[in-house]
Scaffold this motif. Structure first.
Motif, PDB file in Angstrom:
ATOM      1  N   LYS A 188       0.832  -1.201   0.000  1.00  0.00           N
ATOM      2  CA  LYS A 188       0.000   0.000   0.000  1.00  0.00           C
ATOM      3  C   LYS A 188       0.866   1.250   0.000  1.00  0.00           C
ATOM      4  O   LYS A 188       0.615   2.202  -0.746  1.00  0.00           O
ATOM      5  N   ASP A 216     -10.076   0.792   0.771  1.00  0.00           N
ATOM      6  CA  ASP A 216      -9.600   1.813   1.699  1.00  0.00           C
ATOM      7  C   ASP A 216     -10.216   3.141   1.260  1.00  0.00           C
ATOM      8  O   ASP A 216     -10.984   3.185   0.292  1.00  0.00           O
ATOM      9  N   THR A 217      -9.847   4.225   1.915  1.00  0.00           N
ATOM     10  CA  THR A 217     -10.472   5.521   1.649  1.00  0.00           C
ATOM     11  C   THR A 217     -10.525   5.856   0.168  1.00  0.00           C
ATOM     12  O   THR A 217     -11.563   6.225  -0.362  1.00  0.00           O
TER      13      THR A 217
END
Length: 606
Positions: free
Chosen positions: A4, A116-117
């Motif tokens: 990530k 994720d966001t």
């Protein structure tokens, strides 16, 4: 380094390099006549006071047009690099070399899963490829803006070795489908679409393709409870011109020998049949479309073409054909298109498009006895677009008057709008309010139109909705009301960022929406004393489908949290004044009164 973290670092390098090369790309791409023409059209539209979108939208469209032309084709990237290599940084040159091997592409996709966001798994609806990782803050922002995740996106994408990224303007649609995109692309240039896909079509017919943005926020259109879709299907049926089909038909023959059979209704044989599942169970044999459905028969080719304005009518005509032909003969797909009526109406009168059925239906357009589809469908969709525009932009529209001008039955159209509202209510149910809650609705307040509500997602620093004053006078008002401790947290010129951070701390990713929505209502209430609960309820009436799932709260927990935030944060920072210090249930339910402060009225104006 984690995967990530590696993704995020890689993105930062590409974004910096793209910012560096974009001015040169725009300069270079504008030298090509067809690109220059598109840019000129967009710049002209930007200056038009009647345009449908903010001026910045057309600017971004022009920039994305240039980037698409330059970075989706290996040969163009090579030419661009040869000209500008000496003035670009090493990072930018390396990025362009990477794009030579991995050119950007246009993708039409839907979000399958939020990882994720700003990280998602997407499904490419045209390539039918799922599980693709995509990192895009723009997609995340659009998902926040709408009260549904059932959105089709079209964006210029690139791979960075770990996942896909988006660049430039991101287009989003509530009712456009993959079938609509197939229809649009084939109607623009079917051979090019077969050869180069969506990217080839957009690079070749950029402005024509993106006229679909005009219906981006229009919900799916229904008619008599059914989704309104135009269906075209070509079938090879031996001896079809000699077959007498059951049902009642209006029959015409063109000078070219093509036979048109317009379905009027059932006869005894039709009524005795078992209907298909796609047919309306209450009226299985009555037509239910925006225009009459037809069969076109080409005797020399032994071909029958179904042209229907609803899936019900399509299923009905297929069932009628099955009375004379076995089902196996009806399963052959020579040509098949399923198109939403809003997309069809948008392109039907546009000379840039050649629908796949035009060669056939045009044979009957000049016949005064014909009930041509454009003749009946266009006025309805024209008025629908006007109604949706009026709703989206907060304009007035005299529907009975426009019905008279367009030759539409006003009662039938009102029934049509009512059915649309009912369909919309089923898909997007309103916030359930008790009688006690209704007593807290703000008298005379109406939710702003969508074009205003979209601005609730903008930062204060770049707001098209509010004017923010960071003057010394405003700062002095803030320090006088907020107290020394809070005043030390900011300084003149930083109050907008400071206030925004308060909302982000209180509501996380939804803080900007809560802030802008509250500030808008406070501006309208001016210095009137208003219950905090009233602000919270009106906010949820507009955005409950967005706020409550994101914050993982129900209505009452949100209102309690909002009340605490107003009391502990906004009142102590001089944004709101309170009538008295609330206690107990009054504080938890937010029934105490507040009004905008002198600082707020100096800080924010509409």
């Amino acid at each position: 380094m984690s995967k990530k973290k590696n993704i995020l670092n890689y993105r930062s390098r590409f974004e910096h390099s793209l910012d560096e090369v974009e001015p040169y790309i725009f300069e270079w791409a504008a030298e090509f006549p067809h690109v220059a023409e598109d840019i000129f059209i967009l710049q002209e539209m930007e200056q038009d006071p009647e345009n449908r979108f903010p001026a910045t939208w057309y600017t971004f469209m022009a920039g994305t047009r240039a980037v698409s032309f330059a970075l989706t084709q290996e040969k163009q990237i090579k030419k661009f690099l040869a000209r500008y290599r000496d003035i670009l940084s090493d990072e930018a040159v390396e990025m362009l070399k990477y794009f030579q091997k991995h050119p950007m592409t246009w993708k039409a996709f839907m979000v399958e899963e939020t990882i994720d966001t700003n990280l998602f798994k997407i499904f490419d609806v045209l390539e039918e490829d799922d599980g693709l990782p995509l990192a895009s803050k723009g997609v995340a922002d659009i998902l926040k803006q709408h009260q549904t995740e059932d959105i089709l996106f079209i964006a210029l994408c690139f791979k960075d070795g770990a996942c896909l990224r988006t660049t430039g303007i991101i287009h989003s649609y509530l009712s456009v489908t993959d079938d609509d995109l197939d229809f649009i692309c084939c109607s623009l240039d079917e051979d090019l679409y077969d050869e180069q896909g969506l990217t080839g079509i957009i690079n070749s017919r950029y402005c024509s393709f993106f006229i679909i943005d005009q219906i981006a926020m229009i919900p799916p259109i229904g008619f008599r409870g059914l989704r309104s879709e135009i269906v075209w299907r070509e079938l090879y049926l031996k001896g079809i011109s000699q077959v007498k089909l059951p049902g009642q038909w209006d029959i015409e023959t063109s000078s070219e020998g093509v036979i048109k059979l317009e379905y009027l209704g059932p006869d005894n044989e039709v009524e005795a049949m078992e209907p298909l599942g796609a047919q309306d169970p209450e009226n299985p044999w009555e037509p239910a479309g925006l225009f009459p459905s037809c069969l076109y028969i080409i005797p020399e080719e032994e071909t029958a073409c179904i042209y229907a304005s609803s899936t019900h009518d399509y299923a009905l005509l297929m069932k009628v054909l099955s009375c004379r032909y076995p089902w196996k003969n009806l399963q052959q797909l020579f040509s098949f298109f399923l198109v939403s009526s809003s997309v069809w109406a948008l392109v039907s009168s546009n000379p840039d498009f050649s629908p796949p059925w035009e060669w056939c239906t045009s044979l009957f357009e000049d016949d005064s006895s014909s009930s041509g589809d454009n003749e009946s469908l266009d006025p309805i969709n024209t008025l629908l677009r006007e109604v949706f525009d009026a709703e989206n932009f907060g304009r007035e529209i005299d529907i009975p008057k426009r019905c008279g001008e367009l030759g539409i039955d006003p009662e039938e159209f009102q029934s049509f709008l009512q059915a649309l509202d009912e369909d919309h209510e089923k898909k997007f149910p309103k916030l359930a309010l008790s009688e006690d809650d209704k007593a807290y609705e703000i008298p005379g307040f109406n939710a702003p139109p969508p074009v205003i509500r979209l601005k609730f997602f903008e930062p204060l620093s770049d707001s098209d909705l509010f004017t923010v004053s960071e003057s010394d006078e405003t700062y002095d008002l803030f320090t006088s009301l907020a107290g020394e401790e809070n005043a030390e947290m900011t300084e003149p010129g930083d109050m907008g960022d400071y206030i925004s951070e308060l909302f982000e701390a209180g509501f996380g990713y939804s803080g900007r929406l809560v802030m802008n929505c509250l500030f808008y209502m406070m501006m309208l209430q001016e210095d009137q004393w208003t219950p905090v609960r009233s602000y919270g309820i009106e906010m949820l009436k507009m955005f409950h489908k967005t706020l409550l799932p994101k914050l993982q709260m129900d209505k009452e927990s949100f209102l309690a949290n909002f009340s605490r935030f107003v009391l502990r944060i906004l009142c102590t920072n001089g944004v709101l004044e309170i009538s008295h210090r609330p206690k107990g249930e009054e504080r938890s339910r937010g029934t105490y009164m507040v009004k905008s402060s002198a600082f707020f009225r100096s800080f924010i104006t509409l």
